[in-house]
Design a protein around this motif. Structure first.
Motif, PDB file in Angstrom:
ATOM      1  N   GLY A  89      60.796 -41.329 -40.502  1.00  0.00           N
ATOM      2  CA  GLY A  89      59.613 -41.741 -40.870  1.00  0.00           C
ATOM      3  C   GLY A  89      58.287 -41.817 -39.860  1.00  0.00           C
ATOM      4  O   GLY A  89      57.224 -42.333 -40.157  1.00  0.00           O
ATOM      5  N   VAL A  90      58.755 -41.426 -38.787  1.00  0.00           N
ATOM      6  CA  VAL A  90      57.491 -41.230 -37.728  1.00  0.00           C
ATOM      7  C   VAL A  90      56.655 -39.912 -38.008  1.00  0.00           C
ATOM      8  O   VAL A  90      57.309 -38.922 -37.793  1.00  0.00           O
ATOM      9  N   HIS A  91      55.330 -39.950 -37.964  1.00  0.00           N
ATOM     10  CA  HIS A  91      54.611 -38.913 -37.730  1.00  0.00           C
ATOM     11  C   HIS A  91      54.472 -38.356 -36.622  1.00  0.00           C
ATOM     12  O   HIS A  91      54.507 -38.906 -35.596  1.00  0.00           O
ATOM     13  N   GLU A 110      60.510 -26.095 -42.587  1.00  0.00           N
ATOM     14  CA  GLU A 110      61.120 -26.505 -43.864  1.00  0.00           C
ATOM     15  C   GLU A 110      60.954 -27.831 -43.960  1.00  0.00           C
ATOM     16  O   GLU A 110      60.949 -28.728 -44.958  1.00  0.00           O
ATOM     17  N   ALA A 111      61.136 -28.634 -42.781  1.00  0.00           N
ATOM     18  CA  ALA A 111      61.126 -30.134 -42.614  1.00  0.00           C
ATOM     19  C   ALA A 111      59.776 -30.760 -43.026  1.00  0.00           C
ATOM     20  O   ALA A 111      59.578 -31.669 -43.762  1.00  0.00           O
ATOM     21  N   ALA A 112      58.656 -29.974 -42.685  1.00  0.00           N
ATOM     22  CA  ALA A 112      57.440 -30.295 -42.820  1.00  0.00           C
ATOM     23  C   ALA A 112      57.094 -30.083 -44.156  1.00  0.00           C
ATOM     24  O   ALA A 112      56.221 -31.143 -44.786  1.00  0.00           O
ATOM     25  N   ARG A 113      57.615 -29.329 -45.073  1.00  0.00           N
ATOM     26  CA  ARG A 113      57.309 -28.900 -46.395  1.00  0.00           C
ATOM     27  C   ARG A 113      58.082 -30.461 -47.081  1.00  0.00           C
ATOM     28  O   ARG A 113      57.546 -30.734 -48.098  1.00  0.00           O
ATOM     29  N   THR A 114      59.136 -30.898 -46.788  1.00  0.00           N
ATOM     30  CA  THR A 114      59.970 -31.742 -47.482  1.00  0.00           C
ATOM     31  C   THR A 114      59.812 -33.255 -47.152  1.00  0.00           C
ATOM     32  O   THR A 114      60.010 -33.978 -47.841  1.00  0.00           O
ATOM     33  N   SER A 115      59.487 -33.479 -46.051  1.00  0.00           N
ATOM     34  CA  SER A 115      59.523 -34.796 -45.357  1.00  0.00           C
ATOM     35  C   SER A 115      58.133 -35.491 -45.760  1.00  0.00           C
ATOM     36  O   SER A 115      57.185 -35.007 -45.939  1.00  0.00           O
ATOM     37  N   LEU A 118      54.446 -36.484 -41.285  1.00  0.00           N
ATOM     38  CA  LEU A 118      53.691 -35.236 -40.983  1.00  0.00           C
ATOM     39  C   LEU A 118      54.063 -34.783 -39.777  1.00  0.00           C
ATOM     40  O   LEU A 118      54.756 -35.332 -38.848  1.00  0.00           O
ATOM     41  N   LEU A 119      54.020 -33.195 -39.751  1.00  0.00           N
ATOM     42  CA  LEU A 119      54.173 -32.571 -38.439  1.00  0.00           C
ATOM     43  C   LEU A 119      52.902 -31.646 -38.253  1.00  0.00           C
ATOM     44  O   LEU A 119      52.683 -30.819 -38.943  1.00  0.00           O
ATOM     45  N   MET A 120      52.188 -32.011 -37.313  1.00  0.00           N
ATOM     46  CA  MET A 120      51.213 -31.083 -36.754  1.00  0.00           C
ATOM     47  C   MET A 120      51.580 -30.312 -35.306  1.00  0.00           C
ATOM     48  O   MET A 120      52.347 -31.039 -34.513  1.00  0.00           O
ATOM     49  N   ILE A 121      51.202 -29.211 -35.289  1.00  0.00           N
ATOM     50  CA  ILE A 121      51.468 -28.460 -34.161  1.00  0.00           C
ATOM     51  C   ILE A 121      50.211 -28.395 -33.332  1.00  0.00           C
ATOM     52  O   ILE A 121      49.297 -27.836 -34.084  1.00  0.00           O
ATOM     53  N   ALA A 122      50.298 -28.624 -32.395  1.00  0.00           N
ATOM     54  CA  ALA A 122      49.039 -28.815 -31.528  1.00  0.00           C
ATOM     55  C   ALA A 122      48.117 -27.547 -30.898  1.00  0.00           C
ATOM     56  O   ALA A 122      48.158 -27.364 -29.690  1.00  0.00           O
ATOM     57  N   TYR A 123      47.933 -26.654 -31.946  1.00  0.00           N
ATOM     58  CA  TYR A 123      47.030 -25.579 -31.549  1.00  0.00           C
ATOM     59  C   TYR A 123      45.455 -26.133 -31.162  1.00  0.00           C
ATOM     60  O   TYR A 123      44.737 -25.775 -32.167  1.00  0.00           O
ATOM     61  N   CYS A 124      45.155 -26.671 -29.911  1.00  0.00           N
ATOM     62  CA  CYS A 124      44.075 -27.419 -29.814  1.00  0.00           C
ATOM     63  C   CYS A 124      42.768 -26.553 -29.946  1.00  0.00           C
ATOM     64  O   CYS A 124      41.567 -26.959 -30.002  1.00  0.00           O
ATOM     65  N   HIS A 125      42.971 -25.204 -29.915  1.00  0.00           N
ATOM     66  CA  HIS A 125      41.649 -24.413 -29.788  1.00  0.00           C
ATOM     67  C   HIS A 125      40.931 -24.513 -31.044  1.00  0.00           C
ATOM     68  O   HIS A 125      39.967 -23.985 -31.224  1.00  0.00           O
ATOM     69  N   ARG A 126      41.800 -24.723 -32.306  1.00  0.00           N
ATOM     70  CA  ARG A 126      41.115 -25.097 -33.512  1.00  0.00           C
ATOM     71  C   ARG A 126      39.923 -25.970 -33.489  1.00  0.00           C
ATOM     72  O   ARG A 126      39.259 -26.119 -34.409  1.00  0.00           O
ATOM     73  N   TRP A 127      39.858 -26.948 -32.473  1.00  0.00           N
ATOM     74  CA  TRP A 127      38.723 -27.920 -32.331  1.00  0.00           C
ATOM     75  C   TRP A 127      37.877 -27.709 -31.255  1.00  0.00           C
ATOM     76  O   TRP A 127      37.183 -28.429 -30.701  1.00  0.00           O
ATOM     77  N   HIS A 128      37.860 -26.504 -30.610  1.00  0.00           N
ATOM     78  CA  HIS A 128      37.270 -26.231 -29.328  1.00  0.00           C
ATOM     79  C   HIS A 128      35.739 -26.061 -29.826  1.00  0.00           C
ATOM     80  O   HIS A 128      35.308 -24.986 -30.931  1.00  0.00           O
ATOM     81  N   PRO A 129      34.626 -26.581 -29.332  1.00  0.00           N
ATOM     82  CA  PRO A 129      33.407 -26.338 -29.796  1.00  0.00           C
ATOM     83  C   PRO A 129      32.908 -24.989 -29.965  1.00  0.00           C
ATOM     84  O   PRO A 129      32.274 -24.638 -30.967  1.00  0.00           O
ATOM     85  N   ALA A 295      42.646 -37.224 -44.181  1.00  0.00           N
ATOM     86  CA  ALA A 295      42.567 -35.825 -44.030  1.00  0.00           C
ATOM     87  C   ALA A 295      43.794 -35.284 -44.244  1.00  0.00           C
ATOM     88  O   ALA A 295      44.577 -35.471 -44.236  1.00  0.00           O
ATOM     89  N   GLN A 296      43.515 -33.718 -44.528  1.00  0.00           N
ATOM     90  CA  GLN A 296      44.794 -32.868 -44.299  1.00  0.00           C
ATOM     91  C   GLN A 296      44.687 -32.294 -42.812  1.00  0.00           C
ATOM     92  O   GLN A 296      43.738 -32.144 -42.241  1.00  0.00           O
ATOM     93  N   LEU A 297      45.969 -32.069 -42.553  1.00  0.00           N
ATOM     94  CA  LEU A 297      46.340 -31.306 -41.260  1.00  0.00           C
ATOM     95  C   LEU A 297      45.614 -30.195 -41.139  1.00  0.00           C
ATOM     96  O   LEU A 297      45.729 -29.324 -42.069  1.00  0.00           O
ATOM     97  N   ILE A 298      44.825 -29.664 -39.798  1.00  0.00           N
ATOM     98  CA  ILE A 298      44.167 -28.432 -39.868  1.00  0.00           C
ATOM     99  C   ILE A 298      45.096 -27.444 -39.211  1.00  0.00           C
ATOM    100  O   ILE A 298      44.802 -26.342 -39.370  1.00  0.00           O
ATOM    101  N   SER A 299      46.052 -27.891 -38.392  1.00  0.00           N
ATOM    102  CA  SER A 299      47.094 -27.040 -37.900  1.00  0.00           C
ATOM    103  C   SER A 299      48.597 -27.684 -38.142  1.00  0.00           C
ATOM    104  O   SER A 299      48.816 -28.593 -37.802  1.00  0.00           O
TER     105      SER A 299
END
Ligand SMILES: NC(=O)c1ccc[n+]([C@@H]2O[C@H](COP(=O)([O-])OP(=O)(O)OC[C@H]3O[C@@H](n4cnc5c(N)ncnc54)[C@H](O)[C@@H]3O)[C@@H](O)[C@H]2O)c1
Length: 327
Positions: A89-91, A110-115, A118-129, A295-299
Motif C-alpha cells: 500500500g506504499v505509493h 499491470e501492477a499500476a493498473r490494478t493496485s 500509485l506508481l509514477m515513473i520519474a520522467y522529470c523533463h515533463r516539468w522542465h520550464p 491530481a492525476q499522475l502526469i508520468s
C-alpha cells in the motif's frame, strides 16, 4: 490538517540526492528513512537528513511505516522494489527508465493498473520550464501541424564503471538512459511513436551497451523525429527543435530558455519567456498531489512502458544495420 506523509528512499546514489532534497523541503512530508547496500551512502544520508538508515530495503519497508517511497536504484531492481512497496500500500515514485526488460516493464504497468497504490515513473523533463512553454505553444496552435522533431542529448560522460554499461542492469546505454528522456518529451508534447529505425553502438568507452545512438521515427500523428544521444562525444550537443506548419520552435538554451519561435516566411525569432521553475519540484508536487487524491499522475507506468517499447524496438532495428548500400 492533512496527514503527514512518511517518505523513504531506496538506493542512495546519484539521483537520490534530488529525491531526499525534494521530500525534505515538501510541505506535509516527513522524510524518515533511506536504504542502500553501501554503508557510506547510508551514513551520508543519515548525517545530512537525520533519517533512519537501512542496509536492506525490505527491512525499511517492514519497519519505517512509509506512505511514499522512491526507487532510485538501477533499472533491473525497479520491478522488485516498486511492486513490493505497492503490495504493502506504499505509493511509489520510481526513477526512469521503467525497467531493464520488457517483462519487468509490462509487470509494472499491470501492477499500476490494478493496485490502489500509485506508481509514477520519474520522467522529470515533463516539468522542465522550457518544455512546459513549448507545450503551451503547441497546444495553443502557434506551431501548427508538427512536421519534424529533433532532440540531441549528447556529450561526454564517463560511464564505463556504471550500471549503464551493463545491459542486464540497465536495459541499454545512452539510448535507454538519455534517449528515453528525449522520446518521452516527444510523447508528452506530440503523442505516441508509431515506428523507429536506429543505429546504436559502442564507439569509445569500454561498455557493453551503446555509448552513441541515433534514432529516427515517425509519430502516430505523422511527424518525423530524430533523437541523437551519446556519452562519448567531445563537446556538448544538446539541441532541441520542432518544425510545424506555422514555423519553427527552438531552444537556444535547453535549460534556461527562452523558447524561440520563427513564424513561417519570417526571418525573425520571437522570444517566449519561460516561467521560472525546477523540473524536480514540479515532478514531486504532481506525485504528492496525486497521492493526496488532488491530481492525476502526469508520468505513468503506461507512458513509460510505451517509451520502453520504443527504445527496445530501436535496439532491435540497430541490430539489423538497415539496407546495405551496393558497392
Ligand atoms: N531523472 C533523471 O534525470 C535521472 C538522473 C540520474 C539517474 N536517473 C535514474 O536513477 C536510477 C539510478 O541512477 P543513479 O545514477 O542514481 O545510479 P547510482 O549508481 O549513482 O545509484 C544507485 C544506488 O543504488 C544502490 N543499490 C544498488 N542495489 C541496491 C539494493 N539491492 N538495495 C539498495 N540499494 C541498492 C547503489 O549502491 C547505489 O548507491 C537509474 O534508473 C537512472 O536512470 C534518473
Amino acid at each position: 490538517m492533512a496527514k503527514m506523509l512518511r517518505a523513504g528512499v531506496m538506493g542512495l546514489g546519484g539521483i537520490s540526492g534530488v529525491h531526499l532534497q525534494q521530500y525534505s523541503q515538501a510541505e506535509g512530508v516527513d522524510l524518515v528513512a533511506g536504504a542502500d547496500l553501501r554503508p557510506a551512502a547510508v551514513e551520508a544520508a543519515v548525517d545530512k537528513y537525520g533519517i533512519t538508515g537501512y542496509a536492506d530495503w525490505r527491512d525499511m519497508l517492514d519497519q519505517a511505516d512509509l506512505d511514499v517511497v522512491s526507487v532510485c536504484t538501477p533499472p533491473f531492481l525497479h520491478r522488485e522494489m516498486a511492486l513490493e512497496a505497492m503490495s504493502r500500500g506504499v505509493h511509489v515514485i520510481c526513477e526512469k527508465p521503467i525497467a531493464a526488460s520488457t517483462e519487468d516493464a509490462e509487470a509494472m504497468a499491470e501492477a499500476a493498473r490494478t493496485s490502489k497504490a500509485l506508481l509514477m515513473i520519474a520522467y522529470c523533463h515533463r516539468w522542465h520550464p522550457t518544455i512546459l512553454k513549448t507545450k503551451e505553444l503547441i497546444d495553443d496552435g502557434t506551431l501548427g501541424k508538427p512536421l519534424l522533431y529533433r532532440c540531441a542529448f549528447a556529450g561526454w560522460i564517463e560511464f564505463a564503471d556504471n550500471h549503464r554499461a551493463v545491459k542486464s542492469m540497465s536495459g541499454g546505454g545512452a539510448l535507454m538512459d538519455n534517449g528515453s528522456h528525449a522520446a518521452d518529451i516527444y510523447q508528452f508534447l506530440l503523442g505516441k511513436i508509431a515506428n523507429v529505425s536506429c543505429r546504436a553502438g559502442t564507439r569509445v568507452q569500454a561498455m557493453e551497451t551503446d555509448d552513441e545512438a541515433v534514432m529516427i521515427f515517425e509519430g502516430e500523428n505523422g511527424c518525423y523525429g530524430e533523437i541523437l544521444v551519446g556519452y562519448s562525444l567531445p563537446g556538448d550537443h544538446t539541441e532541441f527543435k520542432i518544425v510545424g506548419e506555422n514555423g519553427v520552435l527552438r531552444l537556444a538554451d535547453y535549460f534556461g530558455g527562452p523558447v524561440k519561435f520563427q513564424p513561417k516566411g519570417s526571418g525573425d525569432w520571437i522570444d517566449h519567456a519561460i516561467t521560472p521553475g525546477d523540473r524536480f519540484e514540479g515532478e514531486f508536487a504532481n506525485f504528492l498531489a496525486a497521492v493526496r487524491g488532488e491530481a492525476q499522475l502526469i508520468s505513468t507506468a503506461e507512458t513509460a512502458l510505451h517509451i520502453h517499447r520504443v527504445v527496445t524496438a530501436a535496439y532491435a532495428d540497430a541490430e539489423s544495420k538497415g539496407v546495405a548500400v551496393p558497392r
